[in-house]
Motif scaffolding. Structure first.
Motif, PDB file in Angstrom:
ATOM      1  N   PRO A 255       0.655  -1.177  -0.612  1.00 49.44           N
ATOM      2  CA  PRO A 255      -0.403  -0.177   0.000  1.00 49.44           C
ATOM      3  C   PRO A 255       0.946   1.242   0.127  1.00 49.44           C
ATOM      4  CG  PRO A 255      -0.910  -1.405   1.380  1.00 49.44           C
ATOM      5  CD  PRO A 255       0.720  -2.580   1.219  1.00 49.44           C
ATOM      6  N   GLY A 256       0.822   2.343  -0.936  1.00 50.13           N
ATOM      7  CA  GLY A 256       1.042   3.424  -1.201  1.00 50.13           C
ATOM      8  C   GLY A 256       2.538   3.663  -1.423  1.00 50.13           C
ATOM      9  N   ALA A 257       3.445   2.861  -2.409  1.00 57.72           N
ATOM     10  CA  ALA A 257       4.866   1.985  -2.394  1.00 57.72           C
ATOM     11  C   ALA A 257       4.070   2.146  -4.103  1.00 57.72           C
ATOM     12  CB  ALA A 257       5.281   0.678  -2.634  1.00 57.72           C
ATOM     13  N   PRO A 258       5.460   2.908  -5.081  1.00 58.49           N
ATOM     14  CA  PRO A 258       5.365   3.203  -6.516  1.00 58.49           C
ATOM     15  C   PRO A 258       5.345   1.270  -7.253  1.00 58.49           C
ATOM     16  CG  PRO A 258       7.739   3.544  -5.885  1.00 58.49           C
ATOM     17  CD  PRO A 258       6.388   3.646  -4.371  1.00 58.49           C
ATOM     18  N   ASP A 259       4.376   1.463  -8.090  1.00 57.37           N
ATOM     19  CA  ASP A 259       4.490   0.406  -9.592  1.00 57.37           C
ATOM     20  C   ASP A 259       5.420   0.410  -9.997  1.00 57.37           C
ATOM     21  OD1 ASP A 259       3.808  -1.777 -10.340  1.00 57.37           O
ATOM     22  OD2 ASP A 259       2.121  -0.590 -11.879  1.00 57.37           O
ATOM     23  N   LEU A 260       7.007  -0.168 -10.130  1.00 57.20           N
ATOM     24  CA  LEU A 260       7.673  -0.715 -10.454  1.00 57.20           C
ATOM     25  C   LEU A 260       7.650  -1.772 -10.923  1.00 57.20           C
ATOM     26  CD1 LEU A 260      10.005   0.921  -7.377  1.00 57.20           C
ATOM     27  CD2 LEU A 260       9.076   1.938  -9.375  1.00 57.20           C
ATOM     28  N   ALA A 261       8.887  -1.719 -12.441  1.00 56.17           N
ATOM     29  CA  ALA A 261       9.573  -3.173 -13.386  1.00 56.17           C
ATOM     30  C   ALA A 261      10.450  -2.940 -12.357  1.00 56.17           C
ATOM     31  CB  ALA A 261       9.848  -2.546 -14.268  1.00 56.17           C
ATOM     32  N   PRO A 262      11.267  -4.648 -13.235  1.00 57.54           N
ATOM     33  CA  PRO A 262      12.847  -4.785 -12.773  1.00 57.54           C
ATOM     34  C   PRO A 262      13.732  -3.591 -12.535  1.00 57.54           C
ATOM     35  CG  PRO A 262      11.357  -6.311 -14.345  1.00 57.54           C
ATOM     36  CD  PRO A 262      10.993  -5.260 -13.978  1.00 57.54           C
ATOM     37  N   HIS A 263      13.876  -2.553 -13.410  1.00 57.07           N
ATOM     38  CA  HIS A 263      14.676  -2.034 -13.427  1.00 57.07           C
ATOM     39  C   HIS A 263      14.022  -0.281 -12.157  1.00 57.07           C
ATOM     40  CE1 HIS A 263      17.557  -0.554 -15.778  1.00 57.07           C
ATOM     41  NE2 HIS A 263      17.970   0.553 -15.465  1.00 57.07           N
ATOM     42  N   GLY A 264      12.991  -0.997 -11.949  1.00 57.36           N
ATOM     43  CA  GLY A 264      13.006   0.769 -10.909  1.00 57.36           C
ATOM     44  C   GLY A 264      13.083   0.171  -8.951  1.00 57.36           C
ATOM     45  N   LEU A 265      13.556  -1.859  -9.597  1.00 58.17           N
ATOM     46  CA  LEU A 265      14.383  -2.643  -8.529  1.00 58.17           C
ATOM     47  C   LEU A 265      15.736  -2.053  -8.579  1.00 58.17           C
ATOM     48  CD1 LEU A 265      13.422  -6.094  -7.533  1.00 58.17           C
ATOM     49  CD2 LEU A 265      12.576  -4.104  -6.255  1.00 58.17           C
ATOM     50  N   ARG A 266      16.242  -2.177  -9.333  1.00 57.07           N
ATOM     51  CA  ARG A 266      17.695  -1.850 -10.134  1.00 57.07           C
ATOM     52  C   ARG A 266      17.690  -0.380  -9.375  1.00 57.07           C
ATOM     53  NH1 ARG A 266      22.589  -2.781 -13.417  1.00 57.07           N
ATOM     54  NH2 ARG A 266      22.696  -1.352 -14.506  1.00 57.07           N
ATOM     55  N   HIS A 267      17.092   0.319  -9.723  1.00 58.25           N
ATOM     56  CA  HIS A 267      17.287   2.082  -9.509  1.00 58.25           C
ATOM     57  C   HIS A 267      17.314   1.486  -8.096  1.00 58.25           C
ATOM     58  CE1 HIS A 267      17.145   3.740 -13.256  1.00 58.25           C
ATOM     59  NE2 HIS A 267      15.804   3.560 -13.428  1.00 58.25           N
ATOM     60  N   THR A 268      16.286   0.996  -7.034  1.00 60.14           N
ATOM     61  CA  THR A 268      15.689   0.662  -5.759  1.00 60.14           C
ATOM     62  C   THR A 268      17.638   0.486  -4.951  1.00 60.14           C
ATOM     63  OG1 THR A 268      13.802   0.947  -6.147  1.00 60.14           O
ATOM     64  CG2 THR A 268      14.732   0.315  -4.017  1.00 60.14           C
ATOM     65  N   ALA A 269      18.172  -0.258  -5.618  1.00 55.59           N
ATOM     66  CA  ALA A 269      19.020  -1.012  -5.213  1.00 55.59           C
ATOM     67  C   ALA A 269      20.061   0.060  -4.865  1.00 55.59           C
ATOM     68  CB  ALA A 269      19.373  -2.542  -6.018  1.00 55.59           C
ATOM     69  N   ALA A 270      20.437   0.680  -6.018  1.00 57.73           N
ATOM     70  CA  ALA A 270      21.336   1.135  -6.361  1.00 57.73           C
ATOM     71  C   ALA A 270      21.589   2.550  -5.256  1.00 57.73           C
ATOM     72  CB  ALA A 270      21.516   1.845  -7.737  1.00 57.73           C
ATOM     73  N   THR A 271      20.360   3.345  -5.070  1.00 58.03           N
ATOM     74  CA  THR A 271      20.258   4.135  -4.089  1.00 58.03           C
ATOM     75  C   THR A 271      20.235   3.941  -2.593  1.00 58.03           C
ATOM     76  OG1 THR A 271      18.089   5.052  -5.448  1.00 58.03           O
ATOM     77  CG2 THR A 271      18.576   5.802  -3.376  1.00 58.03           C
ATOM     78  N   HIS A 272      19.957   2.410  -2.251  1.00 58.12           N
ATOM     79  CA  HIS A 272      19.653   1.970  -1.231  1.00 58.12           C
ATOM     80  C   HIS A 272      21.346   1.456  -0.787  1.00 58.12           C
ATOM     81  CE1 HIS A 272      15.957   0.706  -0.525  1.00 58.12           C
ATOM     82  NE2 HIS A 272      15.438   1.788  -0.519  1.00 58.12           N
ATOM     83  N   LEU A 273      22.123   1.301  -1.218  1.00 59.51           N
ATOM     84  CA  LEU A 273      23.786   1.310  -1.331  1.00 59.51           C
ATOM     85  C   LEU A 273      24.514   2.535  -1.032  1.00 59.51           C
ATOM     86  CD1 LEU A 273      24.285  -1.776  -4.537  1.00 59.51           C
ATOM     87  CD2 LEU A 273      25.355  -1.761  -1.385  1.00 59.51           C
ATOM     88  N   LEU A 274      23.505   3.595  -1.829  1.00 53.13           N
ATOM     89  CA  LEU A 274      24.375   4.792  -1.525  1.00 53.13           C
ATOM     90  C   LEU A 274      23.942   5.577   0.044  1.00 53.13           C
ATOM     91  CD1 LEU A 274      24.387   6.528  -5.181  1.00 53.13           C
ATOM     92  CD2 LEU A 274      26.613   5.962  -3.782  1.00 53.13           C
ATOM     93  N   GLU A 275      22.841   5.142  -0.336  1.00 51.24           N
ATOM     94  CA  GLU A 275      22.811   6.278   1.084  1.00 51.24           C
ATOM     95  C   GLU A 275      22.950   4.490   3.171  1.00 51.24           C
ATOM     96  OE1 GLU A 275      18.083   7.047  -0.166  1.00 51.24           O
ATOM     97  OE2 GLU A 275      18.441   5.490   1.588  1.00 51.24           O
ATOM     98  N   GLY A 276      23.717   3.819   2.072  1.00 51.62           N
ATOM     99  CA  GLY A 276      24.067   2.884   2.839  1.00 51.62           C
ATOM    100  C   GLY A 276      25.756   3.082   3.196  1.00 51.62           C
ATOM    101  N   GLY A 277      26.075   4.058   2.861  1.00 52.90           N
ATOM    102  CA  GLY A 277      27.647   4.273   2.348  1.00 52.90           C
ATOM    103  C   GLY A 277      28.635   4.007   1.303  1.00 52.90           C
TER     104      GLY A 277
END
Length: 317
Positions: A255-277
């Motif tokens: 609920p409330g999350a954006p509807d993503l395609a696989p490339h959206g998971l790629r974007h998500t993984a990259a963002t979380h890696l950078l946010e994690g340092g």
């Protein structure tokens, strides 16, 4: 009329000289430059569009008749037809590659695209999941896997691996059994331009992948499955379209999350890696980006998310 020629679904066949020229260019991309089949299809489709436009202006024209005015009118026709700026930019690049090849192979005396400009693509920030939504999406992917249904087990493992590694869906579906190093928990991935890289994955993805190989894959494998890591319902190599369907389903389930395609998971993984340092160049290597500028986009995503949180949470935000 020009826009109709550019965007026609089924253009008239090219005359033999132009068709042979396009075939020769494709062979140079394949054998001389080692381009992938996907890249060759994209480049030749762009050049085909240019040649169709050339013939619309003059049915008797040949490649030597391509000049700067032809190139500019071709791009302008696409702009008028509503083609995205990023696509026009890519097609201009394809045209430059083609005309440079014409010069290099002495088919023309000078390069008409040397002065060709193109609009800079608009760089929009990708939509990503936050950490809680990513965890919820992975939980949704695991919902049917506990019962041992091989398709559900596969889907859960595929989503886990996509998020854990940030690899492209085409790279995921192209994996073979020998691509997995279970002891070191890394994948050998063949990316764009047939470049190989090694990508690690964590314990949750290892558990899901192990269950797929133990319970799911044997149930779907047939004599024709070969070495494909991921299998479809009939035992053939998994189609990227199936993975896209699964990713859309699990992100829609949050609920409330954006509807993503696989490339959206790629974007998500990259963002979380950078946010994690993680270091930017390490993320570049993991994602298989040729340019660091591409990876830097994710630093902007992180900054924009920080601004959004600050605006909501701070009394004077």
């Amino acid at each position: 009329m020009l826009g109709a020629v550019t965007t026609a679904a089924r253009p008239e066949p090219l005359p033999a000289p132009l068709a042979d020229l396009l075939t020769a260019y494709a062979e140079d991309l394949r054998l001389g430059r080692g381009r992938s089949e996907n890249t060759i299809r994209a480049y030749t489709a762009d050049v085909r569009s240019l040649l169709d436009h050339l013939r619309a202006r003059d049915p008797e024209a040949n490649a030597g008749d391509i000049d700067i005015h032809t190139l500019r009118s071709w791009l302008a026709a696409q702009s008028d037809a509503g083609v995205a700026r990023s696509t026009i930019t890519r097609r201009a690049s394809s045209a430059r590659g083609f005309t440079a090849w014409l010069v290099r192979t002495r088919r023309v005396a000078s390069d008409p695209a040397a002065r060709l400009g193109a609009p800079r693509p608009q760089r929009t920030l990708p939509t990503v999941l936050d950490r809680d939504d990513a965890a919820a999406a992975l939980q949704a992917a695991a919902a049917g896997a506990d019962e041992g249904d091989p398709i559900a087990v596969r889907d859960r493992a595929a989503v886990e691996v996509l998020y854990a590694t940030g690899i492209r869906v085409s790279e995921l579906c192209g994996l073979d059994l020998e691509s997995v190093d279970h002891e070191r928990r890394v994948l050998r991935v063949i990316g764009k331009g047939d470049r190989e890289r090694v990508v690690p994955y964590g314990a949750p993805a290892a558990d899901a992948l192990g269950r797929w190989l133990e319970v799911g894959r044997p149930a779907l494998a047939t004599e024709t499955s070969g070495s494909a890591l991921w299998l479809g319902a009939r035992g053939g190599r998994l189609d990227p379209r199936q993975v896209r369907r699964v990713v859309h389903e699990v992100t829609r389930a949050v609920p409330g999350a954006p509807d993503l395609a696989p490339h959206g998971l790629r974007h998500t993984a990259a963002t979380h890696l950078l946010e994690g340092g993680a270091d930017l160049r390490v993320v570049q290597e993991l994602l298989g980006h040729a340019s660091l500028a591409t990876t830097q986009l994710y630093t902007h995503v992180s900054v924009e998310r920080l601004r959004a949180v600050h605006s909501r949470a701070h009394p004077r935000g």
